[in-house]
Design a protein around this motif. Structure first.
Motif, PDB file in Angstrom:
ATOM      1  N   VAL A  21     -10.511  12.151   9.100  1.00 17.56           N
ATOM      2  CA  VAL A  21     -11.921  11.466   8.853  1.00 17.56           C
ATOM      3  C   VAL A  21     -12.349  11.086   7.532  1.00 17.56           C
ATOM      4  N   ARG A  22     -11.924  11.905   6.754  1.00 22.20           N
ATOM      5  CA  ARG A  22     -11.952  11.561   5.347  1.00 22.20           C
ATOM      6  C   ARG A  22     -11.314  10.428   4.906  1.00 22.20           C
ATOM      7  N   TRP A  23      -9.824  10.472   5.335  1.00 23.01           N
ATOM      8  CA  TRP A  23      -9.040   9.559   5.044  1.00 23.01           C
ATOM      9  C   TRP A  23      -9.442   8.007   5.467  1.00 23.01           C
ATOM     10  N   ALA A  24     -10.090   8.265   6.916  1.00 21.11           N
ATOM     11  CA  ALA A  24     -10.543   6.867   7.487  1.00 21.11           C
ATOM     12  C   ALA A  24     -11.783   6.486   6.470  1.00 21.11           C
ATOM     13  N   ASP A  25     -12.610   7.270   6.071  1.00 21.76           N
ATOM     14  CA  ASP A  25     -13.746   6.850   5.195  1.00 21.76           C
ATOM     15  C   ASP A  25     -13.520   6.240   3.918  1.00 21.76           C
ATOM     16  N   TRP A  26     -12.238   6.739   3.261  1.00 25.90           N
ATOM     17  CA  TRP A  26     -11.679   6.041   1.829  1.00 25.90           C
ATOM     18  C   TRP A  26     -11.082   4.889   2.399  1.00 25.90           C
ATOM     19  N   LEU A  27     -10.296   4.954   3.306  1.00 25.65           N
ATOM     20  CA  LEU A  27      -9.524   3.686   3.654  1.00 25.65           C
ATOM     21  C   LEU A  27     -10.440   2.533   3.991  1.00 25.65           C
ATOM     22  N   ALA A  28     -11.507   2.859   4.764  1.00 25.15           N
ATOM     23  CA  ALA A  28     -12.428   1.750   4.894  1.00 25.15           C
ATOM     24  C   ALA A  28     -13.020   1.179   3.632  1.00 25.15           C
ATOM     25  N   ALA A  29     -13.210   1.927   2.658  1.00 29.49           N
ATOM     26  CA  ALA A  29     -13.796   1.629   1.328  1.00 29.49           C
ATOM     27  C   ALA A  29     -12.614   0.647   0.498  1.00 29.49           C
ATOM     28  N   HIS A  30     -11.663   1.039   0.919  1.00 29.21           N
ATOM     29  CA  HIS A  30     -10.585   0.260  -0.087  1.00 29.21           C
ATOM     30  C   HIS A  30      -9.436  -0.394   1.031  1.00 29.21           C
ATOM     31  N   ALA A  31     -10.040  -1.040   2.189  1.00 29.22           N
ATOM     32  CA  ALA A  31      -9.073  -1.689   3.088  1.00 29.22           C
ATOM     33  C   ALA A  31      -8.202  -2.695   2.538  1.00 29.22           C
ATOM     34  N   ALA A  32      -8.760  -3.452   1.887  1.00 34.24           N
ATOM     35  CA  ALA A  32      -7.996  -4.935   1.209  1.00 34.24           C
ATOM     36  C   ALA A  32      -6.734  -4.217   0.187  1.00 34.24           C
ATOM     37  N   LEU A  33      -7.419  -3.171  -0.396  1.00 32.70           N
ATOM     38  CA  LEU A  33      -6.378  -2.705  -1.373  1.00 32.70           C
ATOM     39  C   LEU A  33      -5.292  -2.159  -0.677  1.00 32.70           C
ATOM     40  N   VAL A  34      -5.518  -1.370   0.263  1.00 30.68           N
ATOM     41  CA  VAL A  34      -4.414  -0.526   1.159  1.00 30.68           C
ATOM     42  C   VAL A  34      -3.759  -1.611   1.694  1.00 30.68           C
ATOM     43  N   LEU A  35      -4.021  -2.502   2.393  1.00 29.62           N
ATOM     44  CA  LEU A  35      -3.449  -3.445   3.157  1.00 29.62           C
ATOM     45  C   LEU A  35      -2.623  -4.433   2.378  1.00 29.62           C
ATOM     46  N   SER A  36      -2.833  -4.794   1.153  1.00 32.48           N
ATOM     47  CA  SER A  36      -2.412  -5.748   0.360  1.00 32.48           C
ATOM     48  C   SER A  36      -1.093  -4.822  -0.244  1.00 32.48           C
ATOM     49  N   THR A  37      -1.432  -3.577  -0.798  1.00 30.28           N
ATOM     50  CA  THR A  37      -0.470  -2.968  -1.321  1.00 30.28           C
ATOM     51  C   THR A  37       0.704  -2.663  -0.219  1.00 30.28           C
ATOM     52  N   GLY A  38       0.467  -2.036   0.857  1.00 33.58           N
ATOM     53  CA  GLY A  38       0.950  -1.625   1.877  1.00 33.58           C
ATOM     54  C   GLY A  38       2.195  -2.600   2.065  1.00 33.58           C
ATOM     55  N   LEU A  39       1.503  -3.961   2.429  1.00 37.99           N
ATOM     56  CA  LEU A  39       2.265  -5.155   2.702  1.00 37.99           C
ATOM     57  C   LEU A  39       3.234  -5.530   1.662  1.00 37.99           C
ATOM     58  N   ALA A  40       2.853  -5.237   0.459  1.00 37.46           N
ATOM     59  CA  ALA A  40       3.787  -5.609  -0.524  1.00 37.46           C
ATOM     60  C   ALA A  40       4.876  -5.010  -0.768  1.00 37.46           C
ATOM     61  N   ALA A  41       4.704  -3.461  -0.444  1.00 36.46           N
ATOM     62  CA  ALA A  41       5.785  -2.575  -0.637  1.00 36.46           C
ATOM     63  C   ALA A  41       6.633  -2.656   0.495  1.00 36.46           C
ATOM     64  N   LEU A  42       6.181  -2.905   1.820  1.00 40.40           N
ATOM     65  CA  LEU A  42       7.179  -2.997   2.895  1.00 40.40           C
ATOM     66  C   LEU A  42       8.020  -4.246   2.475  1.00 40.40           C
ATOM     67  N   LEU A  43       7.255  -5.411   2.146  1.00 45.11           N
ATOM     68  CA  LEU A  43       8.206  -6.514   2.067  1.00 45.11           C
ATOM     69  C   LEU A  43       9.189  -6.504   1.040  1.00 45.11           C
ATOM     70  N   ALA A  44       8.992  -5.854   0.071  1.00 48.24           N
ATOM     71  CA  ALA A  44       9.876  -5.568  -1.068  1.00 48.24           C
ATOM     72  C   ALA A  44      11.200  -5.026  -0.550  1.00 48.24           C
ATOM     73  N   LEU A  45      10.662  -3.854   0.269  1.00 43.91           N
ATOM     74  CA  LEU A  45      11.924  -3.263   0.884  1.00 43.91           C
ATOM     75  C   LEU A  45      12.718  -4.112   1.932  1.00 43.91           C
ATOM     76  N   ALA A  46      12.008  -4.790   2.792  1.00 40.20           N
ATOM     77  CA  ALA A  46      12.346  -5.704   3.871  1.00 40.20           C
ATOM     78  C   ALA A  46      13.313  -6.703   3.214  1.00 40.20           C
ATOM     79  N   SER A  47      13.110  -7.062   2.004  1.00 44.46           N
ATOM     80  CA  SER A  47      14.094  -8.068   1.541  1.00 44.46           C
ATOM     81  C   SER A  47      15.566  -7.632   1.206  1.00 44.46           C
ATOM     82  N   GLY A  48      15.638  -6.364   1.226  1.00 43.18           N
ATOM     83  CA  GLY A  48      17.399  -5.937   1.241  1.00 43.18           C
ATOM     84  C   GLY A  48      17.873  -6.162   2.519  1.00 43.18           C
ATOM     85  N   VAL A  49      17.363  -6.678   3.628  1.00 43.17           N
ATOM     86  CA  VAL A  49      17.984  -6.581   4.853  1.00 43.17           C
ATOM     87  C   VAL A  49      19.268  -7.714   4.860  1.00 43.17           C
TER      88      VAL A  49
END
Length: 808
Positions: A21-49
């Protein structure tokens, strides 16, 4: 014991729910940062396919430090590869002068065109020896191709008098000949590109390219003849092509079917697009990370994309069901995410851990390189999908303008939950009968699974009538065979292999080995050794008459004749002896049959060698035949160790998650039963335990326990709120039932797609894994309520407490 809370106390589950629940509250407050950072990290790894490499060499199924693999690598260093690409050409008479001339042109085209080539051997290059008066001349058929029938018949008689050509280079009925294309064991081009040093082994990719070039040249040279392509490199190439084809095809089919299942359950575009997009990216990141690390993927990894897609979608379903329930009830997106994560988060982490444990157990099958590698990469993929589901998916749900559903009609998910709750109430009325029946089914399944045999037969993966199976059958039935057992004989210190005693023993080995009774088609067809080469030399030099020795019987004479042969420029001795004659090679050709049938023949050959060869000579056996037989033993051992490890790890995790030793162990009942039934089915219908089917149990138990975790968590929360077993079970099914049914359907769809593969191994794997998942759902619905009731009753008994159970 299961903790039984008193009214008004804090629920024991708060310790695991509140952090989410606490994680959800923090995530909701920083949703844009979490989503953009997470997508960037996964895309960087995916480029090694794009850097992914595949390895399908069957000889590399064993771990690099396995003793049999080490012996094989040592053999290759000394003598080269024991495998070849065989072009089998049918004709009315392969000794026809016109055919021989055409065959020679084909032989020369192969030599001129193929990369990574060690040598080409054919009827055109068959060895012809002439001599007398201590003079020896070595030539080949193509040096003086016959121009008429009489010349061709002379060559036929001369070659037929040897022990190395009839039944090996040409069929005895003269209607078939084999062109053997032998490749380098190592990639010398790769060594040069790397700046020198030890060359790397020739890759499956490079070997496959040579196979395709041979196929093209054969099609061009023999358009009016029946011809076949056989040999282990061809099997490897076919496996690699099927690997690449099926990995993409069935991942796409699984994606489509899972998308339809999500659409049917939620009837919202967001519930289809969001989870699949995020999970697909996590899969690409997993494979890309492997590519960047230089990990070569193998045949077992082809199940990974569809597998990760299914478990990622399954995890997302549990979160989305709760999210939309709260959203439709009037909560905001932020509140709905917090409630969904608070309820499902602990179970999602627990299920990911159990799934990763089931997959990670394959790392214990160290001797099987493809399985052990899956045990390392798959848990990483599970962690990636967990990050996507509990991190990126909630962030996207908070940010996107998702609206509540209109109307008050019951959804499909609600209806499923209510019906499962009714089933739960029925089994609660007779818990002993349900568990007793489960025990009987388990016992019968164990009896059936004892009939399972370990197997290793890559050729059986292809359907009957496939060209590679036809070609292999032709090679086995009309020539000497498609696989070999290699024996390396080392002389004692101060001696060499030119001993008359050893030569005499080698000369009699062929008849003795061929006389060993065959078992299920496993037999020795042809033996080639130093004695065969020496017999041809001695025959050319001395032309022994009847009653005279066919082989030299003095060490000095043997050395002299071999020296004369070397002086002709022929390189045949390099194939059967080292340059200092400290060791020699014996090749025993055999047909391709399931490798488990050679488990008794190989020790029989080793025993024969010990009895036949002179004392003091050391013998080691290797070759593909031995490697394949060793793989059978490794499969059997890996099956036992991986299953035991998976069961132990998952049981410990269930104990930790439920905070109860008894509860955790009892919860394994509905998880062990489906695995036992599935293995029992394998035993009943005769499905062997191979590289793929051995994966089923550990994968299935890692997935089956997911439903157990979610239902146990829901039952426990209901019990904490009401202190009433029937209400706890009803509420648990209504809250989680639709999710476990849908997630099980999604998992089944993800695996059942493999049933449509033309490769028998994938089809069996898909069907059996789907069966075990479906059985796990049934077992959880029918057995988990009685198990939960039993654990509560025993917990109450230990405290002499009363339980408000309607079932008393």
């Amino acid at each position: 014991m299961v903790d039984i809370p008193h009214p008004g106390t804090q629920p024991p589950s708060a310790w695991c729910c509140d952090p989410f629940v606490r994680w959800a509250d923090w995530l909701a407050a920083h949703a844009a940062l979490v989503l953009s950072t997470g997508l960037a990290a996964l895309l960087a790894l995916a480029s090694g396919v794009g850097a992914i490499e595949f390895e399908t060499h069957a000889e590399r199924f064993l771990a690099s430090d396995h003793p049999a693999r080490l012996r094989y690598e040592s053999f290759k260093q000394a003598f080269g590869l024991d495998t070849a690409i065989f072009v089998l050409i049918e004709a009315e008479d392969v000794f026809d002068p016109a055919f021989l001339d055409r065959l020679n042109s084909f032989h020369e085209a192969l030599e001129a065109d193929l990369p990574h080539l060690d040598e080409v051997r054919s009827l055109a290059s068959a060895r012809l020896l002439d001599g007398g008066d201590d003079v020896l001349r070595a030539g080949e058929v193509r040096d003086e191709l016959p121009v008429d029938r009489a010349g061709a018949e002379t060559i036929f008689r001369r070659l037929s008098a040897t022990s190395t050509h009839p039944g090996h280079v040409f069929a005895r009925d003269r209607g078939l000949t084999a062109v053997a294309v032998r490749l380098d064991a190592f990639d010398w081009t790769g060594a040069a590109d790397a700046g020198g040093g030890d060359p790397p082994p020739l890759s499956a990719t490079e070997s496959g390219r040579v196979v395709e070039r041979v196929r093209a040249l054969a099609a061009e040279a023999w358009p009016d003849h029946a011809w076949h392509l056989a040999g282990n490199p061809v099997v490897n190439a076919r496996l690699a092509a099927a690997f690449a084809r099926d990995t993409l095809r069935f991942a796409a089919i699984a994606l489509a079917t899972i998308a339809l299942a999500l659409a049917a359950l939620f009837r919202r575009p967001s519930a289809v697009v969001l989870p699949l997009a995020i999970v697909l990216l996590s899969i690409a990141a997993t494979l890309g990370a492997a590519g960047r690390l230089g990990v070569k993927l193998n045949v077992t990894i082809q199940i990974l994309p569809a597998f990760l897609l299914a478990i990622g979608a399954s995890a997302a379903i549990h979160l989305l069901v709760l999210f939309y329930q709260h959203l439709d009830a009037g909560a905001s997106r932020r509140q709905a995410v917090a409630s969904a994560l608070g309820h499902a988060g602990p179970a999602l982490v627990a299920t990911s851990a159990t799934t990763a444990a089931g997959l990670g157990s394959f790392a214990m099958a160290h001797d099987l390189a493809p399985v052990a590698l899956l045990g390392v990469i798959a848990p990483i993929g599970v962690a990636m999908t967990l990050f996507a589901v509990v991190g990126l998916l909630p962030a996207a749900l908070v940010l996107l303008p998702i609206r509540p559903a209109r109307g008050a009609s019951r959804s499909l998910g609600t209806q499923l939950g209510i019906r499962l709750a009714r089933v739960g109430q029925v089994v609660l009325r007779a818990p002993g009968r349900a568990l007793g029946l489960a025990g009987l089914v388990f016992a019968l399944s164990v009896l059936a699974l004892l009939r399972i045999d370990a197997a290793n037969d890559a050729l059986a993966y292809f359907p009957e009538g496939d060209p590679i199976r036809t070609a292999t059958r032709v090679l086995d039935e009309r020539l000497s065979g498609s696989v070999s057992m290699e024996v390396v004989v080392e002389a004692p210190a101060g001696h060499d292999v030119r001993s008359p005693e050893l030569i005499a023993a080698l000369d009699g080995l062929g008849a003795a080995a061929s006389a060993i009774p065959p078992r299920d088609g496993a037999r020795i067809n042809h033996v080639v050794s130093l004695a065969d080469v020496l017999r041809e030399i001695h025959d050319a030099l001395a032309s022994p008459a009847a009653g005279e020795p066919a082989l030299p019987d003095e060490s000095a004479l043997i050395a002299q004749e071999l020296l004369l042969f070397e002086s002709t420029g022929a390189d045949d001795l390099e194939r059967v002896a080292t340059t200092d004659y400290s060791s020699t090679r014996i090749t025993l050709r055999a047909p391709w049959v399931p490798s488990q049938h050679y488990l008794e023949l190989v020790p029989g050959i080793e025993s024969l060698l010990r009895e036949t060869l002179p004392a003091g000579y050391e013998v080691s056996t290797t070759g593909l035949l031995v490697l394949f037989a060793e793989a059978v033993e490794a499969i059997s051992h890996g099956f036992r160790t991986s299953y035991a490890t998976a069961l132990l790890l998952i049981a410990l995790m269930m104990v930790a998650f439920l905070r109860s030793l008894q509860g955790g162990l009892l919860s394994m009942i509905p998880n062990l039963l489906p695995i036992a039934i599935t293995l029992g089915v394998m035993g009943l219908v005769g499905i062997d335990l191979d590289l793929f089917t051995m994966l089923i149990g550990s994968i299935a138990i890692g997935l089956a326990v997911d439903d157990t975790v979610h239902l146990s968590h829901a039952f426990r929360r209901g019990w904490e709120r009401h202190g009433d077993l029937e209400k706890a079970v009803t509420e648990g099914f209504e809250a989680t039932g639709s999710a476990i049914v849908t997630s099980s359907i999604v998992l089944c769809l993800g695996f059942v797609t493999y049933a449509f593969s033309p490769m028998a191994n994938l089809a069996a794997f898909g069907l059996l894994t789907s069966l075990s998942i479906a059985l796990a759902l049934v077992a959880d619905v029918l057995l988990l309520p009685p198990v939960f009731a039993l654990s509560l009753r025993r917990g109450a008994s230990s405290r002499q407490a009363r339980l408000p159970l309607a079932t008393r």
